[in-house]
Design a protein around this motif. Structure first.
Motif, PDB file in Angstrom:
ATOM      1  N   ALA A  69       0.836  -1.208   0.000  1.00 50.48           N
ATOM      2  CA  ALA A  69       0.000   0.000   0.000  1.00 50.48           C
ATOM      3  C   ALA A  69       0.869   1.255   0.000  1.00 50.48           C
ATOM      4  CB  ALA A  69      -0.930  -0.011   1.214  1.00 50.48           C
ATOM      5  N   LYS A  70       1.959   1.242   0.767  1.00 47.99           N
ATOM      6  CA  LYS A  70       2.876   2.381   0.793  1.00 47.99           C
ATOM      7  C   LYS A  70       3.535   2.575  -0.575  1.00 47.99           C
ATOM      8  CE  LYS A  70       4.128   2.231   5.704  1.00 47.99           C
ATOM      9  NZ  LYS A  70       5.234   2.040   6.680  1.00 47.99           N
ATOM     10  N   VAL A  71       3.914   1.471  -1.196  1.00 43.98           N
ATOM     11  CA  VAL A  71       4.546   1.526  -2.512  1.00 43.98           C
ATOM     12  C   VAL A  71       3.589   2.167  -3.520  1.00 43.98           C
ATOM     13  CG1 VAL A  71       5.349   0.104  -4.437  1.00 43.98           C
ATOM     14  CG2 VAL A  71       6.138  -0.377  -2.113  1.00 43.98           C
ATOM     15  N   GLY A  72       2.323   1.754  -3.485  1.00 44.23           N
ATOM     16  CA  GLY A  72       1.332   2.347  -4.378  1.00 44.23           C
ATOM     17  C   GLY A  72       1.100   3.819  -4.090  1.00 44.23           C
ATOM     18  N   LYS A  73       1.132   4.168  -2.817  1.00 46.25           N
ATOM     19  CA  LYS A  73       0.861   5.554  -2.414  1.00 46.25           C
ATOM     20  C   LYS A  73       1.903   6.523  -2.956  1.00 46.25           C
ATOM     21  CE  LYS A  73      -0.417   8.281   1.653  1.00 46.25           C
ATOM     22  NZ  LYS A  73      -0.584   8.268   3.135  1.00 46.25           N
ATOM     23  N   ILE A  74       3.149   6.057  -3.125  1.00 47.48           N
ATOM     24  CA  ILE A  74       4.188   6.957  -3.648  1.00 47.48           C
ATOM     25  C   ILE A  74       4.299   6.887  -5.174  1.00 47.48           C
ATOM     26  CG2 ILE A  74       5.506   6.906  -1.498  1.00 47.48           C
ATOM     27  CD1 ILE A  74       7.498   5.024  -2.843  1.00 47.48           C
ATOM     28  N   GLY A  75       3.316   6.254  -5.805  1.00 44.73           N
ATOM     29  CA  GLY A  75       3.221   6.327  -7.260  1.00 44.73           C
ATOM     30  C   GLY A  75       3.805   5.172  -8.029  1.00 44.73           C
ATOM     31  N   ILE A  76       3.922   4.012  -7.381  1.00 42.71           N
ATOM     32  CA  ILE A  76       4.520   2.851  -8.046  1.00 42.71           C
ATOM     33  C   ILE A  76       3.472   1.795  -8.345  1.00 42.71           C
ATOM     34  CG2 ILE A  76       6.181   0.957  -7.798  1.00 42.71           C
ATOM     35  CD1 ILE A  76       7.802   2.799  -5.942  1.00 42.71           C
ATOM     36  N   ASP A  77       3.428   1.345  -9.599  1.00 41.19           N
ATOM     37  CA  ASP A  77       2.731   0.119  -9.949  1.00 41.19           C
ATOM     38  C   ASP A  77       3.699  -0.722 -10.772  1.00 41.19           C
ATOM     39  OD1 ASP A  77       2.709   1.172 -12.529  1.00 41.19           O
ATOM     40  OD2 ASP A  77       0.570   1.643 -12.514  1.00 41.19           O
ATOM     41  N   HIS A  78       3.233  -1.818 -11.340  1.00 37.43           N
ATOM     42  CA  HIS A  78       4.162  -2.728 -12.019  1.00 37.43           C
ATOM     43  C   HIS A  78       4.667  -2.186 -13.357  1.00 37.43           C
ATOM     44  CE1 HIS A  78       4.211  -6.110  -9.258  1.00 37.43           C
ATOM     45  NE2 HIS A  78       2.921  -5.911  -9.059  1.00 37.43           N
ATOM     46  N   ASP A  79       4.122  -1.069 -13.812  1.00 39.36           N
ATOM     47  CA  ASP A  79       4.624  -0.432 -15.034  1.00 39.36           C
ATOM     48  C   ASP A  79       5.631   0.671 -14.729  1.00 39.36           C
ATOM     49  OD1 ASP A  79       3.086  -1.988 -16.813  1.00 39.36           O
ATOM     50  OD2 ASP A  79       1.322  -0.735 -16.415  1.00 39.36           O
ATOM     51  N   THR A  80       5.831   0.957 -13.458  1.00 40.69           N
ATOM     52  CA  THR A  80       6.710   2.046 -13.051  1.00 40.69           C
ATOM     53  C   THR A  80       8.152   1.572 -12.926  1.00 40.69           C
ATOM     54  OG1 THR A  80       4.876   2.935 -11.724  1.00 40.69           O
ATOM     55  CG2 THR A  80       7.071   3.847 -11.316  1.00 40.69           C
ATOM     56  N   SER A  81       9.084   2.334 -13.465  1.00 39.92           N
ATOM     57  CA  SER A  81      10.503   2.079 -13.221  1.00 39.92           C
ATOM     58  C   SER A  81      10.889   2.765 -11.914  1.00 39.92           C
ATOM     59  CB  SER A  81      11.361   2.620 -14.366  1.00 39.92           C
ATOM     60  OG  SER A  81      11.118   1.903 -15.555  1.00 39.92           O
ATOM     61  N   VAL A  82      11.579   2.036 -11.041  1.00 42.08           N
ATOM     62  CA  VAL A  82      11.962   2.561  -9.732  1.00 42.08           C
ATOM     63  C   VAL A  82      13.477   2.635  -9.653  1.00 42.08           C
ATOM     64  CG1 VAL A  82      11.799   2.261  -7.235  1.00 42.08           C
ATOM     65  CG2 VAL A  82       9.912   1.491  -8.704  1.00 42.08           C
ATOM     66  N   VAL A  83      13.992   3.798  -9.286  1.00 48.02           N
ATOM     67  CA  VAL A  83      15.420   3.992  -9.073  1.00 48.02           C
ATOM     68  C   VAL A  83      15.627   4.335  -7.602  1.00 48.02           C
ATOM     69  CG1 VAL A  83      17.475   5.326  -9.662  1.00 48.02           C
ATOM     70  CG2 VAL A  83      15.802   4.750 -11.441  1.00 48.02           C
ATOM     71  N   ILE A  84      16.465   3.562  -6.931  1.00 43.78           N
ATOM     72  CA  ILE A  84      16.678   3.716  -5.495  1.00 43.78           C
ATOM     73  C   ILE A  84      18.100   4.195  -5.249  1.00 43.78           C
ATOM     74  CG2 ILE A  84      16.536   2.540  -3.258  1.00 43.78           C
ATOM     75  CD1 ILE A  84      15.099   0.223  -4.889  1.00 43.78           C
ATOM     76  N   TYR A  85      18.246   5.151  -4.338  1.00 41.56           N
ATOM     77  CA  TYR A  85      19.597   5.587  -4.015  1.00 41.56           C
ATOM     78  C   TYR A  85      19.816   5.707  -2.516  1.00 41.56           C
ATOM     79  CZ  TYR A  85      18.024  10.473  -3.305  1.00 41.56           C
ATOM     80  OH  TYR A  85      17.398  11.623  -2.861  1.00 41.56           O
ATOM     81  N   ASP A  86      21.073   5.531  -2.153  1.00 45.48           N
ATOM     82  CA  ASP A  86      21.558   5.625  -0.789  1.00 45.48           C
ATOM     83  C   ASP A  86      22.519   6.814  -0.732  1.00 45.48           C
ATOM     84  OD1 ASP A  86      22.080   4.716   1.870  1.00 45.48           O
ATOM     85  OD2 ASP A  86      21.754   2.671   1.164  1.00 45.48           O
ATOM     86  N   GLN A  87      23.232   6.974   0.381  1.00 43.07           N
ATOM     87  CA  GLN A  87      24.232   8.035   0.449  1.00 43.07           C
ATOM     88  C   GLN A  87      25.332   7.796  -0.587  1.00 43.07           C
ATOM     89  OE1 GLN A  87      24.079  10.813   2.022  1.00 43.07           O
ATOM     90  NE2 GLN A  87      26.143  11.614   1.787  1.00 43.07           N
ATOM     91  N   GLU A  88      25.839   6.576  -0.611  1.00 43.77           N
ATOM     92  CA  GLU A  88      26.783   6.137  -1.640  1.00 43.77           C
ATOM     93  C   GLU A  88      26.277   4.786  -2.130  1.00 43.77           C
ATOM     94  OE1 GLU A  88      30.344   6.437   0.803  1.00 43.77           O
ATOM     95  OE2 GLU A  88      30.854   8.347  -0.144  1.00 43.77           O
TER      96      GLU A  88
END
Length: 290
Positions: free
Chosen positions: A88-107
């Motif tokens: 539910a949180k993932v969907g709330k931030i605009g992600i579905d299975h057609d969405t490309s997700v890019v994740i970043y950390d400090q490094e």
């Protein structure tokens, strides 16, 4: 194949800064960027850093509040979140299975790989870790912002397939009959029980082999390529089942990602890891190298 990974290394789960920048500049859309910066010794530090500055359009997810749930007596220090709530949180931030997700950390750190693993566990395929993280983006001369994005909520439906998680009973069973190899992803000195900054017992789960998670990076700190990772894991037969652990299921995730980049398919995460193992008084620990 997602356009996000057009280029030579199409088996990678890692995207470089230039490809992300080009995607954003060309307004290709349907991309959500997630900031997961975190400090284990200061749980509020990551969110504070995000509020001060982050990649344009990025949304924040917190290790303790979003990527894990509060630990009970057993289950480890960072148990997996309730998957319905997480979806539910993932969907709330605009992600579905057609969405490309890019994740970043400090490094190139462990928290980005944790979210990468969670999304893959839920059946999402278009998930990538940003090479170099926030620092890599800055060093390339790119702008950051303190603007909080407005995201359109979507419906994210979990598509969980089996064979991705091992619980403590499965770990015990497979260590006993030697039907799987258990990896401990912590630093060598913790694996050997010479130091232990977090837990009341020091050492490792008997039978575990040590593959420090930071060894999947080059001397310069970038992700190793497929061939380098194959060499790194060369003593592990690709047909064997690999169960990956660490202290609490966080630093194990870069090893899971790296194993998959190296061509391993039968890879499981032991989410509770050493912190779960030692929560049972009858479980012994080992301090010799195996």
């Amino acid at each position: 194949m997602s356009k996000l990974l057009e280029g030579k290394d199409k088996m990678s789960y890692v995207i470089n800064v230039n490809r992300l920048k080009n995607r954003l500049e060309n307004n290709q859309g349907n991309t959500v960027i997630v900031d997961v910066r975190f400090q284990l010794d200061d749980p509020d530090a990551g969110r504070k850093m995000y509020l001060e500055s982050h990649l344009p359009g990025a949304v924040y997810m917190d290790l303790n509040k979003d990527l894990s749930e509060r630990a009970e007596k057993h289950g480890g220090k960072h148990p997996l979140p309730d998957m319905d709530m997480f979806a539910a949180k993932v969907g709330k931030i605009g992600i579905d299975h057609d969405t490309s997700v890019v994740i970043y950390d400090q490094e190139n750190d462990m928290f980005a790989a944790r979210l990468w693993w969670l999304l893959h566990y839920l059946g999402h395929k278009k998930v990538y870790v940003l090479e170099g993280g926030y620092e890599g983006w800055i060093m390339d001369g790119n702008e950051v912002t303190d603007e909080i994005p407005a995201l359109e909520s979507k419906a994210f439906e979990p598509d969980i397939s089996g064979g991705q998680i091992a619980d403590i009973e499965e770990v015990k069973e497979k260590l006993e009959d030697r039907s799987a190899t258990l990896i401990d992803s912590r630093a060598k000195e913790r694996y050997l029980g010479k130091v232990e900054p977090l837990y009341i017992k020091a050492g490792h789960i008997p039978g575990a082999k040590n593959y420090f998670w930071k060894d999947v990076f080059t001397a310069k700190g970038s992700w190793k390529k497929e061939k380098e990772l194959q060499e790194h894991f060369t003593s592990l037969p690709k047909d064997d089942e690999i169960i990956v652990s660490c202290g609490s299921g966080i630093s194990a995730c870069p090893n899971v990602l790296a194993l998959k980049m190296a061509g391993y398919r039968n890879v499981k995460l032991y989410p509770g890891s050493f912190s779960d193992w030692i929560s049972y008084e009858e479980n012994v620990v080992e301090t010799r190298e195996e």
